[in-house]
Design an enzyme around this catalytic site. Structure first.
Site, PDB file in Angstrom:
ATOM      1  N   GLU A  40      13.889   0.015   3.927  1.00 41.74           N
ATOM      2  CA  GLU A  40      14.829   1.003   4.158  1.00 41.74           C
ATOM      3  C   GLU A  40      16.031   0.301   5.233  1.00 41.74           C
ATOM      4  O   GLU A  40      17.152   0.341   5.287  1.00 41.74           O
ATOM      5  CB  GLU A  40      14.459   2.189   4.873  1.00 41.74           C
ATOM      6  CG  GLU A  40      13.555   2.992   3.922  1.00 41.74           C
ATOM      7  CD  GLU A  40      12.902   4.269   4.333  1.00 41.74           C
ATOM      8  OE1 GLU A  40      12.130   3.943   5.354  1.00 41.74           O
ATOM      9  OE2 GLU A  40      13.202   5.388   4.125  1.00 41.74           O
ATOM     10  N   GLU A  68       5.512   4.840   0.514  1.00 42.33           N
ATOM     11  CA  GLU A  68       5.349   6.090   1.626  1.00 42.33           C
ATOM     12  C   GLU A  68       4.129   7.138   0.627  1.00 42.33           C
ATOM     13  O   GLU A  68       3.538   7.779   1.350  1.00 42.33           O
ATOM     14  CB  GLU A  68       6.442   6.693   1.990  1.00 42.33           C
ATOM     15  CG  GLU A  68       7.010   5.970   3.087  1.00 42.33           C
ATOM     16  CD  GLU A  68       8.216   4.955   2.625  1.00 42.33           C
ATOM     17  OE1 GLU A  68       7.898   4.528   1.397  1.00 42.33           O
ATOM     18  OE2 GLU A  68       8.852   4.318   3.718  1.00 42.33           O
TER      19      GLU A  68
HETATM   20  N1  3HC Z   1       1.638   0.145  10.443  1.00 45.17           N
HETATM   21  C1  3HC Z   1       0.756  -0.396  11.296  1.00 45.17           C
HETATM   22  N2  3HC Z   1      -0.092  -1.340  10.895  1.00 45.17           N
HETATM   23  C2  3HC Z   1      -0.283  -1.691   9.660  1.00 45.17           C
HETATM   24  C3  3HC Z   1       1.033  -1.382   8.870  1.00 45.17           C
HETATM   25  C4  3HC Z   1       1.749  -0.506   9.083  1.00 45.17           C
HETATM   26  N3  3HC Z   1       2.918  -0.129   8.249  1.00 45.17           N
HETATM   27  N4  3HC Z   1       0.603  -2.066   7.604  1.00 45.17           N
HETATM   28  C5  3HC Z   1      -0.479  -3.017   7.893  1.00 45.17           C
HETATM   29  N5  3HC Z   1      -0.807  -2.740   9.153  1.00 45.17           N
HETATM   30  C6  3HC Z   1      -1.991  -3.547   9.671  1.00 45.17           C
HETATM   31  C7  3HC Z   1      -3.215  -3.024   8.978  1.00 45.17           C
HETATM   32  O1  3HC Z   1      -3.947  -1.995   9.412  1.00 45.17           O
HETATM   33  C8  3HC Z   1      -4.098  -4.428   9.502  1.00 45.17           C
HETATM   34  O2  3HC Z   1      -4.500  -4.212  10.741  1.00 45.17           O
HETATM   35  P1  3HC Z   1      -5.934  -4.678  11.392  1.00 45.17           P
HETATM   36  O3  3HC Z   1      -5.981  -6.152  10.574  1.00 45.17           O
HETATM   37  O4  3HC Z   1      -5.988  -4.428  12.503  1.00 45.17           O
HETATM   38  O5  3HC Z   1      -6.961  -4.184  10.047  1.00 45.17           O
HETATM   39  C9  3HC Z   1      -3.151  -5.471   9.337  1.00 45.17           C
HETATM   40  O6  3HC Z   1      -1.868  -4.826   9.603  1.00 45.17           O
HETATM   41  C10 3HC Z   1      -3.009  -6.131   7.900  1.00 45.17           C
HETATM   42  O7  3HC Z   1      -3.011  -5.472   7.042  1.00 45.17           O
HETATM   43  P2  3HC Z   1      -3.740  -5.628   5.587  1.00 45.17           P
HETATM   44  O8  3HC Z   1      -5.030  -5.859   6.052  1.00 45.17           O
HETATM   45  O9  3HC Z   1      -3.448  -4.498   4.684  1.00 45.17           O
HETATM   46  O10 3HC Z   1      -2.928  -7.021   5.193  1.00 45.17           O
HETATM   47  P3  3HC Z   1      -2.696  -7.211   3.719  1.00 45.17           P
HETATM   48  O11 3HC Z   1      -2.040  -8.736   3.885  1.00 45.17           O
HETATM   49  O12 3HC Z   1      -3.740  -7.334   2.757  1.00 45.17           O
HETATM   50  O13 3HC Z   1      -1.489  -6.580   3.206  1.00 45.17           O
HETATM   51  C11 3HC Z   1       0.481  -5.067   3.398  1.00 45.17           C
HETATM   52  C12 3HC Z   1      -0.257  -6.538   3.970  1.00 45.17           C
HETATM   53  C13 3HC Z   1       1.038  -5.234   1.894  1.00 45.17           C
HETATM   54  C14 3HC Z   1       1.955  -4.934   4.365  1.00 45.17           C
HETATM   55  C15 3HC Z   1      -0.425  -3.809   3.684  1.00 45.17           C
HETATM   56  O14 3HC Z   1      -0.764  -3.863   5.052  1.00 45.17           O
HETATM   57  C16 3HC Z   1       0.511  -2.640   3.400  1.00 45.17           C
HETATM   58  O15 3HC Z   1       0.393  -2.116   2.209  1.00 45.17           O
HETATM   59  N6  3HC Z   1       0.772  -1.975   4.746  1.00 45.17           N
HETATM   60  C17 3HC Z   1       1.329  -0.642   4.455  1.00 45.17           C
HETATM   61  C18 3HC Z   1       2.679  -0.563   4.063  1.00 45.17           C
HETATM   62  C19 3HC Z   1       3.465   0.872   4.225  1.00 45.17           C
HETATM   63  O16 3HC Z   1       2.780   1.666   3.687  1.00 45.17           O
HETATM   64  N7  3HC Z   1       4.467   0.870   4.568  1.00 45.17           N
HETATM   65  C20 3HC Z   1       5.351   1.967   4.755  1.00 45.17           C
HETATM   66  C21 3HC Z   1       4.914   2.644   5.873  1.00 45.17           C
HETATM   67  S1  3HC Z   1       5.396   4.308   6.126  1.00 45.17           S
HETATM   68  C22 3HC Z   1       6.910   4.053   6.654  1.00 45.17           C
HETATM   69  O17 3HC Z   1       7.690   3.208   6.484  1.00 45.17           O
HETATM   70  C23 3HC Z   1       7.863   5.546   6.656  1.00 45.17           C
HETATM   71  C24 3HC Z   1       9.312   5.343   6.655  1.00 45.17           C
HETATM   72  O18 3HC Z   1       9.728   5.623   5.458  1.00 45.17           O
HETATM   73  C25 3HC Z   1       9.742   6.459   7.684  1.00 45.17           C
END
Ligand code: 3HC
Ligand code: NAI
Length: 696
Positions: free
Chosen positions: A105, A125
């Site tokens: 975004e 999301e």
């Molecule tokens: N917020 C906080 N922590 C996050 C995070 C996030 N968005 N995304 C990942 N992390 C943390 C994980 O909890 C993990 O922490 P840990 O090592 O303490 O367990 C660490 O980052 C690494 O994450 P992964 O083990 O998942 O690492 P990968 O390399 O396998 O994957 C990734 C990376 C593809 C970025 C995956 O973490 C992912 O899909 N993350 C979520 C992405 C997401 O859902 N984003 C949208 C958030 S909601 C939003 O943005 C709302 C907005 O529209 C207003």
């Protein structure tokens, strides 16, 4: 300037660098840093444009999920995005890794986007029960079109840079240095606020109608998808500012909905499972490249495929040539079916088949690093197989059993090397289902456990460590769940009512339809062997009558339901209703009408009560692991968070009251878990219990 965001000058450009490991989530510090960087860019007349780039492994992967549910702190993300969009100087987003959620975004608020070819973008999301709440629902349709935007937002999938470029979201893909390419573009980029681009209305109505029908069918019971579609309708009908207001309001609704709390719990639950006390990255691992699989039946075939898919070489052993040929033919048929559906190429099929070699000779297993047994579920057969393995397997090979229920320590005792033995419990179909229960025996060596946890990832499974007990985590919990479902049928609910209540709750299938799918004879045989004193006969006598009449489920064309040839759709059968009524009479049960709430509650409470016991005994390491088992192995809806989260959401005091009530009525079926009792009395929860344990 905060540490999370730093700026540097490069001639007339401002380079804005985000550095918030591990994934550059948009925490409060990052948002604040971005606002300050925008101020710097605006204030300095010597600066003509900006480049927004991230340090480490990825572009910003979204809002900071850990901040959700806490009081929001300004500046809020939508303000940050609008600030960038309305800057009088262009900013180019330089994307590597994954630009997800709030990260994308922010990039959409920039004036152009450059990405490396390996980058991916997405708005995931929906997987957190949310909608893109920082303008994504309004800006992505403007750049990508309504159909692509809906696809991205409803699936939450990661879209490759190349595809995103075709959509018009990525302006340039670079094979060279990302920063240099972005700088070059920034110097010439026009000011093009995404929000000023009109949404293309051509085909939009069809895309919306298709999205609605898709959401109703495939995302049944989920709250966020409908809200996402409403936002896109707003993007079509309203000016940007009003569309953003609608998005904000609907985002808040999603955030307040319990489904989002459940999905956020689930997000972290999946990331906890690999953390196992006593196992660290320093624990030695054993090399695994060659895997032996014993038994080419339902499970052995699927396990061989899962391993071949993960790039491993497989030696598949059967008892005789017929069984081996049949097993190999089924594997090829399954791969061909995947290729026919476009999930893999014909070359992939050959490649995978080449990795699987059949044999009838145990000596051929001597080169294997890991051998997984998937023969009949009988201790004498398992012991015989492990005795043979002990003779042929090389020193240091891991010996695993796919048993569903049997004692891993007992199996290990039939070898001279119990420390090499472990349970690897796959779920059917093993090449598809993500769950792998990793059962640690009392002698299992730490490097065997650590290697198994790594192996799960290599073959795209989610490995959950379990202690050794009858049925381990998942199947042990199933007992009470199945009992309640069957008992409520005798008490007055029609089988289809029980199944409908649970599928409405979100279960992929109802328990009675599952019984027909798995084969009613399996439970029948177990009941015969344990004896009538050891289970509630009222729950099962009607099922036993069906089995004795040859109604074993789908495989015989009828079981609890009827099936038309070649069709898996269960059809209620009045003949079965008559059998149920007779069983109720015999058991002296006065049948009554039972509502969907009671059906769901009793089935869930049975899962939770046993789950708590499993937790108390240390079989599961944490309550959230149990949730991961149920979501990935048993079709439990992630938007309910898993059975233990369901209990937390209800409140453990309520759970305790209900359990006591049930135990009062049928004490033989309900021994209230002492852990629930103590947590409820302390006003605590399973989540708090997990957090306490993590600290200790
Ligand atoms: N917020 C906080 N922590 C996050 C995070 C996030 N968005 N995304 C990942 N992390 C943390 C994980 O909890 C993990 O922490 P840990 O090592 O303490 O367990 C660490 O980052 C690494 O994450 P992964 O083990 O998942 O690492 P990968 O390399 O396998 O994957 C990734 C990376 C593809 C970025 C995956 O973490 C992912 O899909 N993350 C979520 C992405 C997401 O859902 N984003 C949208 C958030 S909601 C939003 O943005 C709302 C907005 O529209 C207003
Ligand atoms: P199956 O009956 O489909 O396959 C078993 C295969 O093992 C048969 O092909 C048989 O010929 C072969 N076999 C038997 N003894 C053997 C021996 N001594 N040497 C070599 N091959 C031998 O059974 P299924 O369903 O695959 O189950 C296998 C194991 O997996 C069991 O322990 C079962 O409890 C477990 N399991 C089954 C699940 C399921 O849904 N079917 C799910 C998870 C585990």
């Amino acid at each position: 300037m905060t540490q999370a965001v730093s700026t540097s000058r490069d001639g007339d450009l401002l380079i804005i660098m985000v550095n918030n490991p591990p994934v550059n989530a948009l925490s409060h510090a990052v948002r604040q840093g971005l606002m300050e960087a925008a101020d710097t860019l605006e204030a300095d007349d010597g600066l003509k444009a900006g480049v927004l780039i991230c340090a480490g492994r990825t572009f910003m992967a979204g809002a900071d999920i850990r901040e959700f549910g806490k009081p929001p702190q300004a500046p809020h993300l939508p303000e940050v995005v609008t600030r960038y969009e309305r800057l009088a100087k262009p900013v180019v987003a330089a994307i590597h890794g994954t630009a997800l959620g709030g990260g994308l975004e922010v990039a959409l608020g920039c004036h152009a986007r450059v990405a490396v070819a390996s980058a991916k973008i997405g708005l995931p999301e929906v997987k957190l029960g949310l909608l893109p709440g920082a303008g994504g629902t309004q800006r992505l349709p403007r750049l990508a079109g309504v159909a692509n935007a809906l696809d991205a937002m409803l699936s939450g999938r990661h879209v490759a840079a190349l595809e995103a470029a075709k959509w018009g979201v990525i302006d340039q893909i670079t094979e060279d240095d990302l920063l240099e390419a972005s700088k070059t573009l920034a110097r010439t980029a026009p000011l093009r606020p995404t929000g000023d681009i009109p949404v293309d209305k051509a085909g939009a109505d069809d895309a919306i109608a298709a999205a609605k029908s898709n959401a109703a069918k495939r995302m049944r019971g989920q709250f966020a998808p409908t809200q996402i579609i409403k936002c896109v309708e707003a993007a079509l009908d309203l000016p940007l500012e009003d569309g953003l207001k609608t998005e904000r309001a609907l985002f808040q609704d999603c955030m307040a909905n319990p489904q989002s709390a459940a999905l956020r719990h689930y997000f972290f639950a999946e990331r906890q499972v690999a953390r196992v006390p006593g196992i660290s990255k320093d624990t030695p691992r054993r090399d695994v490249t060659r895997v032996g699989v014993i038994g080419a039946g339902t499970m052995g075939g699927g396990i061989a495929m899962a391993c071949a898919n993960g790039g491993l070489k497989v030696m598949l052993l059967e008892m005789n040539a017929d069984a081996l040929d049949k097993g190999l033919a089924t594997i090829r048929k399954n791969y061909d079916a995947s290729a026919a559906k476009g999930r893999m190429t014909a070359d992939d099929v050959e490649d995978r088949m080449e990795r699987i070699t059949g044999t009838l000779d145990y000596a051929d297993l001597s080169a294997c690093d890991l051998i997984i047994e998937a023969v009949f579920e009988r201790m004498d057969v398992k012991k015989e197989v492990f005795g043979k393995l002990d003779k042929v397997a090389r020193a240091g090979a891991i010996l695993a059993s796919n048993t569903s229920y049997l004692d891993i320590d007992d199996i290990a005792a039939s070898t001279s090397r119990p420390s090499d033995v472990i349970g690897l419990h796959f779920f059917s179909p093993a090449n598809v289902m993500r769950l792998l229960e990793i059962v640690r025996g009392k002698a299992t060596a730490p490097d065997v456990l650590a290697t198994s946890i790594d192996l799960a990832k290599r073959i795209s499974k989610i490995g959950v460590v379990s202690g050794n007990c009858h049925g381990f985590i998942g199947n042990r919990m199933l007992r009470g769940y199945g009992r309640e479902a069957n008992l409520m049928v005798v008490e007055g609910a029609a089988p289809q009512d029980v199944d409908a209540a649970l599928t409405s709750f979100g279960m992929a299938m109802g328990p009675l339809a599952v019984g027909d799918l798995a084969g009613l004879d399996i439970g029948y045989m177990t009941r015969q062997s344990v004896g009538r004193a050891n289970y509630d006969t009222r729950a099962y006598d009607w099922v036993d009558e069906l089995v004795e009449a040859g109604r074993k489920g789908q495989k015989t064309g009828k079981g609890i339901y009827l099936y038309e040839p070649g069709n898996r759709r269960p059809i209620p059968d009045p003949e079965v209703d008559a059998i149920i009524e007779r069983a109720a009479e015999t058991a002296q049960i006065t049948r009554r009408s039972i509502g969907a709430d009671e059906i769901v509650e009793r089935c869930m409470l049975a899962l939770v009560n046993e789950g708590a016991q499993i937790l108390d005994e240390g079989i599961a390491l944490r309550a959230s692991d149990i949730d991961v088992v149920y979501v990935n192995g048993y079709g439990f809806p992630a938007h309910q968070g898993g059975p233990m989260h369901w209990a937390d959401a209800k409140g453990l005091d309520w759970v305790l009251d209900r359990l006591k009530d049930l135990a009062g009525k049928t004490p033989q079926n309900w021994a209230v878990s002492p852990l629930i009792e103590s947590l409820a009395k302390a006003g605590s929860s399973f989540a708090a219990y997990d957090a306490e344990k993590a600290k200790a």
